[in-house]
Design an enzyme around this catalytic site. Structure first.
Site, PDB file in Angstrom:
ATOM      1  N   GLN A 112      19.452  16.681 -49.776  1.00 42.74           N
ATOM      2  CA  GLN A 112      19.077  14.941 -49.734  1.00 42.74           C
ATOM      3  C   GLN A 112      17.855  14.564 -49.374  1.00 42.74           C
ATOM      4  O   GLN A 112      17.573  13.378 -49.352  1.00 42.74           O
ATOM      5  CB  GLN A 112      20.248  14.130 -49.224  1.00 42.74           C
ATOM      6  CG  GLN A 112      21.819  14.568 -49.817  1.00 42.74           C
ATOM      7  CD  GLN A 112      21.809  13.918 -51.025  1.00 42.74           C
ATOM      8  OE1 GLN A 112      21.295  13.072 -51.505  1.00 42.74           O
ATOM      9  NE2 GLN A 112      22.951  14.258 -51.706  1.00 42.74           N
ATOM     10  N   ALA A 152      22.133  24.338 -53.594  1.00 40.65           N
ATOM     11  CA  ALA A 152      22.284  24.139 -52.070  1.00 40.65           C
ATOM     12  C   ALA A 152      23.553  24.876 -51.651  1.00 40.65           C
ATOM     13  O   ALA A 152      23.486  25.290 -50.606  1.00 40.65           O
ATOM     14  CB  ALA A 152      22.068  22.604 -52.009  1.00 40.65           C
ATOM     15  N   THR A 153      24.576  24.772 -52.270  1.00 47.13           N
ATOM     16  CA  THR A 153      25.793  25.245 -51.696  1.00 47.13           C
ATOM     17  C   THR A 153      25.591  26.759 -51.784  1.00 47.13           C
ATOM     18  O   THR A 153      26.104  27.354 -50.611  1.00 47.13           O
ATOM     19  CB  THR A 153      26.937  25.154 -52.787  1.00 47.13           C
ATOM     20  OG1 THR A 153      27.300  23.574 -52.813  1.00 47.13           O
ATOM     21  CG2 THR A 153      28.212  25.714 -52.406  1.00 47.13           C
ATOM     22  N   SER A 194      17.727  21.798 -53.268  1.00 48.36           N
ATOM     23  CA  SER A 194      18.855  21.594 -54.976  1.00 48.36           C
ATOM     24  C   SER A 194      17.807  20.789 -55.728  1.00 48.36           C
ATOM     25  O   SER A 194      16.898  20.145 -55.550  1.00 48.36           O
ATOM     26  CB  SER A 194      20.035  20.775 -54.540  1.00 48.36           C
ATOM     27  OG  SER A 194      20.660  20.523 -55.867  1.00 48.36           O
ATOM     28  N   ASN A 236      24.260  13.180 -46.779  1.00 50.64           N
ATOM     29  CA  ASN A 236      24.591  12.824 -48.184  1.00 50.64           C
ATOM     30  C   ASN A 236      25.764  11.459 -48.442  1.00 50.64           C
ATOM     31  O   ASN A 236      25.499  10.781 -49.467  1.00 50.64           O
ATOM     32  CB  ASN A 236      25.301  14.102 -48.936  1.00 50.64           C
ATOM     33  CG  ASN A 236      26.617  14.450 -48.259  1.00 50.64           C
ATOM     34  OD1 ASN A 236      26.834  14.861 -46.988  1.00 50.64           O
ATOM     35  ND2 ASN A 236      27.685  14.453 -48.917  1.00 50.64           N
ATOM     36  N   THR A 286      19.491  37.131 -62.883  1.00 47.32           N
ATOM     37  CA  THR A 286      18.434  36.774 -63.704  1.00 47.32           C
ATOM     38  C   THR A 286      18.089  35.455 -63.314  1.00 47.32           C
ATOM     39  O   THR A 286      18.983  34.403 -63.296  1.00 47.32           O
ATOM     40  CB  THR A 286      18.742  36.979 -64.969  1.00 47.32           C
ATOM     41  OG1 THR A 286      19.228  38.150 -65.546  1.00 47.32           O
ATOM     42  CG2 THR A 286      17.513  36.653 -66.015  1.00 47.32           C
ATOM     43  N   HIS A 336      18.845  19.029 -58.808  1.00 46.18           N
ATOM     44  CA  HIS A 336      19.324  18.163 -59.479  1.00 46.18           C
ATOM     45  C   HIS A 336      19.422  16.849 -58.548  1.00 46.18           C
ATOM     46  O   HIS A 336      20.012  15.830 -58.909  1.00 46.18           O
ATOM     47  CB  HIS A 336      20.635  18.280 -59.963  1.00 46.18           C
ATOM     48  CG  HIS A 336      21.842  18.371 -59.046  1.00 46.18           C
ATOM     49  ND1 HIS A 336      22.894  17.167 -58.935  1.00 46.18           N
ATOM     50  CD2 HIS A 336      22.283  19.236 -58.092  1.00 46.18           C
ATOM     51  CE1 HIS A 336      23.636  17.717 -58.002  1.00 46.18           C
ATOM     52  NE2 HIS A 336      23.294  18.779 -57.553  1.00 46.18           N
ATOM     53  N   CYS A 376      31.505  15.902 -53.614  1.00 44.55           N
ATOM     54  CA  CYS A 376      32.244  17.267 -53.353  1.00 44.55           C
ATOM     55  C   CYS A 376      33.726  17.115 -52.843  1.00 44.55           C
ATOM     56  O   CYS A 376      34.390  18.016 -52.838  1.00 44.55           O
ATOM     57  CB  CYS A 376      31.431  18.262 -52.455  1.00 44.55           C
ATOM     58  SG  CYS A 376      29.674  18.524 -53.126  1.00 44.55           S
TER      59      CYS A 376
END
Length: 450
Positions: free
Chosen positions: A228, A120-121, A248, A200, A288, A250, A374
């Site tokens: 989120q 996401a960043t 994202s 978040n 890739t 994870h 973060c």
């Protein structure tokens, strides 16, 4: 039986001497007492065993079904999806496109609108910087909120250094954006509105559909960081008027290192790529594509689509159990953020007259945090809570409890017990709490400095 299901019991039983259960959330109930009593020392902190995991906003454990889907692309189907001349490349490419369709289906998008990234960043950087740089000749203004994720705020500050103007909207005391303020802030040269879907730190859910409607009426692209929100609340990019969206892997029980950017095709939104290379992902994100990670992300999205309603009901019940259990035994507890417009898996609480870092250190058996993973290295109070108008001393006392798919009632009850015990212990040592209980107005006291 899939390989991961054969190997998982070995890891959880400690069959390999250096490997232990990932967390009590994922460990089977039959874990032996000797393993639980085994002490661990990490960074000078000694604990009796692995703590129970309640930090689901930082990351989630990989669902075993996701791992099952990924393993073949590590062990036998390891081709580069961009290799066009042989079977290995063809089957990897087909797996990537299948995953793209799985991600798109969860948010109501066309698979051609999904671009895989590292997370996401990176998506937020492409969305914020990419849109404004592409339309730099006509659009020089960005609107966002003061409670956005750090990477959105930093991308906006970077644009300011390039001469763009940014409006950082305040939020109400419940964490929600004021729609009238948002509409008034839009100018003829506004090129992007960026508002996070689910915060978040405090879990509040912004009114995406209303924001999307305003942006559509004004002709401004609407970007939302939905890391989120994905798989936790229903998302429909068309109904909500979303032009760009950051996702994202994870955060939804998928692997780390993979994410996706949703980029609307009609009306088409253009971005300037932030990375030069081989032109993969139709030139939006060169590099890739990591097939196993993408396959895992797709599988996680498919599982989330099937189980979202069940997960939401279960997590809601656990959140209420946690909140009721703490508030029944401890006073002066404040819930940060709206309870009505909130994802229930995020419960951010402040405990008056308790120092947050001391509370965290005392909760060694519970993996929780005081805010965003973060920014947790900073000793400053959370900028999100400060934006809500939370006073600095209360902002310092906040704890974020994250509840998820694998959290159990037993873990919630244990978290209640440990939290209540530690809060009471710290308050017993606090002269401020004793003064407040005696009816003294602490704000009226003029403290002398030495």
């Amino acid at each position: 039986m899939a390989l991961s299901r054969r190997l998982l019991p070995l890891f959880l039983r400690g069959g390999a001497p250096a490997v232990r259960a990932f967390s009590t959330a994922a460990a089977p109930a039959a874990a032996t007492a000797s393993e639980e009593e085994e002490s661990i020392t990490v960074k000078g902190v000694r604990i009796s065993g692995r703590p129970l995991y309640m930090d689901m906003q930082a990351t989630t454990p990989v669902d075993p079904r996701v791992l099952d889907a990924m393993l073949p692309f590590y062990l036998s189907r390891y081709g580069n999806p961009h290799s066009r001349t042989h079977l290995y490349g063809w089957e990897s490419d087909a797996a990537v496109e299948a995953a793209r369709a799985q991600v798109a289906s969860l948010v109501g998008a066309d698979p051609r609108e999904i671009f895989f990234t590292s997370g996401a960043t990176e998506c937020n950087n492409i969305a914020v910087k990419g849109v404004m740089r592409f339309y730099r000749d006509r659009r020089r203004h960005v609107i966002t909120t003061q409670t956005e994720h750090k990477c959105v705020l930093d991308s906006c500050r970077y644009l300011q250094q390039e001469g763009f103007e940014v409006t950082y909207l305040p939020v109400r005391s419940d964490g929600l954006v004021d729609l009238a303020q948002l509409e008034d802030a839009i100018r003829p040269d506004t090129g992007l509105v960026s508002v996070m879907a689910v915060n978040n730190e405090i879990g509040v859910v912004q009114p995406l559909e209303e924001i999307g409607r305003i942006c559509k009426e004004k002709g401004v692209p609407f970007h939302t960081d939905a890391a989120q929100a994905l798989g936790k609340i229903p998302i429909d990019v068309n109904r909500m008027g979303i032009g760009l969206m950051s996702l994202s892997g994870h955060k939804i029980y998928g692997p780390k290192g993979v994410g996706a950017l949703y980029l609307r095709r009609r009306p088409r939104i253009r971005v300037e790529p932030q990375m030069s290379g081989g032109g993969q992902e139709r030139g939006i994100r060169s590099g890739t594509v990591p097939t196993p990670l993408v396959v895992g992300f797709g599988a996680a999205c498919e599982i989330a689509a099937q189980e979202m309603d069940y997960d939401h009901r279960r997590v809601s019940a656990l959140q209420q159990r946690l909140l009721d259990g703490i508030c029944a035994q401890v006073d002066e507890v404040v819930i940060n953020g709206s309870m009505e417009h909130r994802y229930p898996g995020n419960l951010n609480l402040s405990f008056a007259y308790v120092e947050g870092e001391s509370l965290l250190m005392g909760l060694k058996e519970v993996a929780v945090s005081s805010g965003s993973a973060c920014t947790s290295a900073s000793l400053e109070p959370s900028y999100v809570l400060r934006a809500l108008g939370v006073e600095e001393d209360m902002a310092h006392t906040s704890i974020r409890f994250g509840i998820g798919r694998f959290t159990t009632e037993e873990e919630v009850d244990r978290a209640i017990e440990l939290t209540v015990r530690q809060v009471k212990k710290l308050r017993d040592m606090s002269p401020l709490y004793e003064m407040a209980k005696a009816g003294i107005d602490l704000k009226s006291i003029e403290w002398s400095q030495h």
